[in-house]
Design an enzyme around this catalytic site. Sequence first.
Site, PDB file in Angstrom:
ATOM      1  N   GLY A 211       0.954  -1.273  -0.084  1.00 51.44           N
ATOM      2  CA  GLY A 211      -0.050  -0.117  -0.035  1.00 51.44           C
ATOM      3  C   GLY A 211       0.785   1.348  -0.040  1.00 51.44           C
ATOM      4  O   GLY A 211       1.955   1.275  -0.338  1.00 51.44           O
ATOM      5  N   GLU A 233       5.724  -2.967   0.975  1.00 50.10           N
ATOM      6  CA  GLU A 233       5.823  -2.697  -0.479  1.00 50.10           C
ATOM      7  C   GLU A 233       4.936  -1.610  -0.919  1.00 50.10           C
ATOM      8  O   GLU A 233       3.702  -1.628  -0.719  1.00 50.10           O
ATOM      9  CB  GLU A 233       5.254  -4.048  -1.206  1.00 50.10           C
ATOM     10  CG  GLU A 233       5.999  -5.191  -0.945  1.00 50.10           C
ATOM     11  CD  GLU A 233       6.103  -6.151  -2.437  1.00 50.10           C
ATOM     12  OE1 GLU A 233       7.030  -7.182  -2.333  1.00 50.10           O
ATOM     13  OE2 GLU A 233       5.171  -6.014  -2.865  1.00 50.10           O
ATOM     14  N   CYS A 267       2.066   0.578  -9.030  1.00 52.26           N
ATOM     15  CA  CYS A 267       2.999   0.984  -8.029  1.00 52.26           C
ATOM     16  C   CYS A 267       4.299   1.364  -8.932  1.00 52.26           C
ATOM     17  O   CYS A 267       4.936   2.097  -8.609  1.00 52.26           O
ATOM     18  CB  CYS A 267       3.440   0.024  -7.031  1.00 52.26           C
ATOM     19  SG  CYS A 267       3.699  -1.825  -7.637  1.00 52.26           S
ATOM     20  N   TRP A 430      11.229  -8.531  -6.052  1.00 50.94           N
ATOM     21  CA  TRP A 430      10.604  -7.110  -6.065  1.00 50.94           C
ATOM     22  C   TRP A 430      10.483  -6.651  -4.701  1.00 50.94           C
ATOM     23  O   TRP A 430      10.176  -7.119  -3.755  1.00 50.94           O
ATOM     24  CB  TRP A 430       8.905  -7.533  -6.238  1.00 50.94           C
ATOM     25  CG  TRP A 430       8.158  -6.256  -6.671  1.00 50.94           C
ATOM     26  CD1 TRP A 430       7.200  -5.769  -5.721  1.00 50.94           C
ATOM     27  CD2 TRP A 430       8.504  -5.298  -7.672  1.00 50.94           C
ATOM     28  NE1 TRP A 430       6.678  -4.615  -6.619  1.00 50.94           N
ATOM     29  CE2 TRP A 430       7.370  -4.452  -7.487  1.00 50.94           C
ATOM     30  CE3 TRP A 430       9.207  -5.583  -8.906  1.00 50.94           C
ATOM     31  CZ2 TRP A 430       7.146  -3.389  -8.698  1.00 50.94           C
ATOM     32  CZ3 TRP A 430       8.958  -4.486  -9.803  1.00 50.94           C
ATOM     33  CH2 TRP A 430       8.097  -3.455  -9.825  1.00 50.94           C
TER      34      TRP A 430
HETATM   35  P1  NAD Z   1      -3.377   2.153   1.266  1.00 52.31           P
HETATM   36  O1  NAD Z   1      -2.134   2.382   2.181  1.00 52.31           O
HETATM   37  O2  NAD Z   1      -4.319   3.411   1.342  1.00 52.31           O
HETATM   38  O3  NAD Z   1      -4.098   0.764   1.777  1.00 52.31           O
HETATM   39  C1  NAD Z   1      -3.636  -0.383   1.546  1.00 52.31           C
HETATM   40  C2  NAD Z   1      -4.147  -1.296   2.787  1.00 52.31           C
HETATM   41  O4  NAD Z   1      -3.788  -0.705   3.936  1.00 52.31           O
HETATM   42  C3  NAD Z   1      -5.662  -1.397   2.516  1.00 52.31           C
HETATM   43  O5  NAD Z   1      -6.080  -2.674   2.603  1.00 52.31           O
HETATM   44  C4  NAD Z   1      -6.159  -0.589   3.767  1.00 52.31           C
HETATM   45  O6  NAD Z   1      -7.691  -0.834   4.236  1.00 52.31           O
HETATM   46  C5  NAD Z   1      -5.193  -0.766   4.658  1.00 52.31           C
HETATM   47  N1  NAD Z   1      -4.910   0.192   5.920  1.00 52.31           N
HETATM   48  C6  NAD Z   1      -5.396   1.601   5.821  1.00 52.31           C
HETATM   49  N2  NAD Z   1      -4.842   2.268   7.013  1.00 52.31           N
HETATM   50  C7  NAD Z   1      -4.716   1.271   7.632  1.00 52.31           C
HETATM   51  C8  NAD Z   1      -4.029   1.154   9.245  1.00 52.31           C
HETATM   52  N3  NAD Z   1      -4.050   2.240   9.926  1.00 52.31           N
HETATM   53  N4  NAD Z   1      -3.814  -0.048   9.612  1.00 52.31           N
HETATM   54  C9  NAD Z   1      -3.674  -1.078   8.918  1.00 52.31           C
HETATM   55  N5  NAD Z   1      -4.092  -1.289   7.502  1.00 52.31           N
HETATM   56  C10 NAD Z   1      -4.507  -0.080   7.081  1.00 52.31           C
HETATM   57  O7  NAD Z   1      -2.878   2.001  -0.274  1.00 52.31           O
HETATM   58  P2  NAD Z   1      -3.789   1.796  -1.481  1.00 52.31           P
HETATM   59  O8  NAD Z   1      -4.623   2.850  -1.871  1.00 52.31           O
HETATM   60  O9  NAD Z   1      -4.672   0.379  -1.151  1.00 52.31           O
HETATM   61  O10 NAD Z   1      -2.877   1.268  -2.556  1.00 52.31           O
HETATM   62  C11 NAD Z   1      -2.219   2.289  -3.256  1.00 52.31           C
HETATM   63  C12 NAD Z   1      -0.571   2.319  -2.777  1.00 52.31           C
HETATM   64  O11 NAD Z   1      -0.056   0.889  -3.007  1.00 52.31           O
HETATM   65  C13 NAD Z   1       0.403   3.136  -3.753  1.00 52.31           C
HETATM   66  O12 NAD Z   1       1.077   3.785  -2.988  1.00 52.31           O
HETATM   67  C14 NAD Z   1       1.204   2.302  -4.664  1.00 52.31           C
HETATM   68  O13 NAD Z   1       2.186   2.444  -5.235  1.00 52.31           O
HETATM   69  C15 NAD Z   1       1.303   1.046  -3.540  1.00 52.31           C
HETATM   70  N6  NAD Z   1       1.534  -0.394  -4.125  1.00 52.31           N
HETATM   71  C16 NAD Z   1       2.830  -0.764  -3.992  1.00 52.31           C
HETATM   72  C17 NAD Z   1       3.088  -1.903  -4.563  1.00 52.31           C
HETATM   73  C18 NAD Z   1       4.582  -2.602  -4.438  1.00 52.31           C
HETATM   74  O14 NAD Z   1       4.542  -3.690  -4.843  1.00 52.31           O
HETATM   75  N7  NAD Z   1       5.448  -1.854  -4.060  1.00 52.31           N
HETATM   76  C19 NAD Z   1       2.042  -2.619  -5.205  1.00 52.31           C
HETATM   77  C20 NAD Z   1       0.655  -2.187  -5.300  1.00 52.31           C
HETATM   78  C21 NAD Z   1       0.506  -0.906  -4.600  1.00 52.31           C
END
Ligand code: NAD
Length: 461
Positions: A211, A233, A267, A430
Amino acid sequence: MPAATLSIVNPATGSAVLRLAADGPREVAQRYAAARAAQPRWAATPIRKRIAAIEKFRAQVVARGDALAQTLTQEVGKPIRQSRNELKGLLGRLDFFIAESARVLREQKVFTDASQRMDERVTHEPLGVVANISAWNYPYFVGSNVFVPALVAGNAVLYKPSEYATLTGRHIADLLHASGVPEDVFVPVIGAGATGAALLRQPVDGVFFTGSYATGAKIAAAAGRRMIKVQLELGGKDPVYVCEDVDVNAAAAAVADGAFYNTGQSCCSVERIYVHEAIHDAFVDAFVAEVKRYRVGDPLDETTYIGPLTRRAQLDVLRRQVADARRKGATLSTGGSAIKRKGNWFAPTVLTDVDHSMLVMRDESFGPIIGIQAVADDAAAIELMNDTEYGLTAGVYTNDAARARRILSRVDAGSVYWNCCDRVSPRLPWSGVRHSGIGLTLSTMGIQTFTRPKAWHLRSA
Ligand code: NAD
């Protein structure tokens, strides 16, 4: 505390698809307890049986592919062809894990000394019960990178899909259960951030998160005092540098695809482009022409390339980046605003004459928007590529292999690309540096990462 409600909204139309109850702290605690009780039995199941369950899961994904793609498109807005591509890519990852896991997790004899009657061995023990908190943009990819090797290694997995990909998360759980993974070994936990936070309050043995940096930092803080394994990640601001010796049209088309595929919500989307000044104008012309050809529209339409943004809040991020860039002197070459229709639509946007004082070149955009900056030489390009908090991927386009190697060896990123971009291979690790995260998935290392090594010093009598 009463359980919160989760609304699934179709981002292409803004209309509600479904409302369902989110798991509150009590449900999360129950799910944890069930997983904790079930994990030893799963770990004692022979690995070939655990792999056989993943083989069955693969067959189910093939059999149900069209329906799974439809659901994915409906809830995240991913153009249908790209949803099918994701499912196709999933099969390649499953094949890798199926082929490699038994070998990689096998007990190793690393030393024998007959004169001392001494044997040294390493076994790979499952971590136990792990939390997999996942993102929505590639739910099959980012999920399977974690839960497949974690399950194969003998862990129980508490899987929290993103609240924007809940239906897909439930499909994944149903298919795994139908494939022989017990319901208390792969346990979906449904909800948004508060549910994720409740999950982290359980005494899990590891946290595997995909995330944003902002959420990743909170997770690292929550897990830090507990001394459990944490993998994050996170996001990127991935650069590509286009040298003056390339076929301009081919490079422009390839890099535009890297920037706009999945509506820029990958990402590893290309988020910054540097072009050698000798070809800058020609490159921009070809790039903008390519972007104007993209079909924006109903994600269920086979010909659509750009769909809606999954998260409505991201429209404001993009608006702010455009306004900030224009105020600081950027040229808007195409797009630049939200599209007026129901749902979360933003026109594919290209900004030129940009520099690093602008948000569009510094903050993750995660949408169909890109800045293109001219550079005088390789040294300037390398300096700008490294001028970021992130470090997920970086690419260079040139006909000169030695030049590519020189440049890429000086760029700080988890993955580097020569004449390609926005690419992930199951065979390669990755990972990211700095705000792009810690730990890794994929490759053989991304199988062992769901275990802890146990060192055996064995002297026979
Ligand atoms: P996000 O951080 O908003 O949410 C990710 C997950 O975390 C969700 O399931 C959400 O419900 C949960 N979450 C939110 N607050 C939390 C907390 N306080 N405690 C525990 N869990 C919590 O991210 P998103 O919008 O789902 O994804 C987009 C982001 O992910 C972008 O920044 C993208 O670059 C990144 N991403 C990275 C990769 C990688 O492989 N590096 C792959 C895909 C996406």
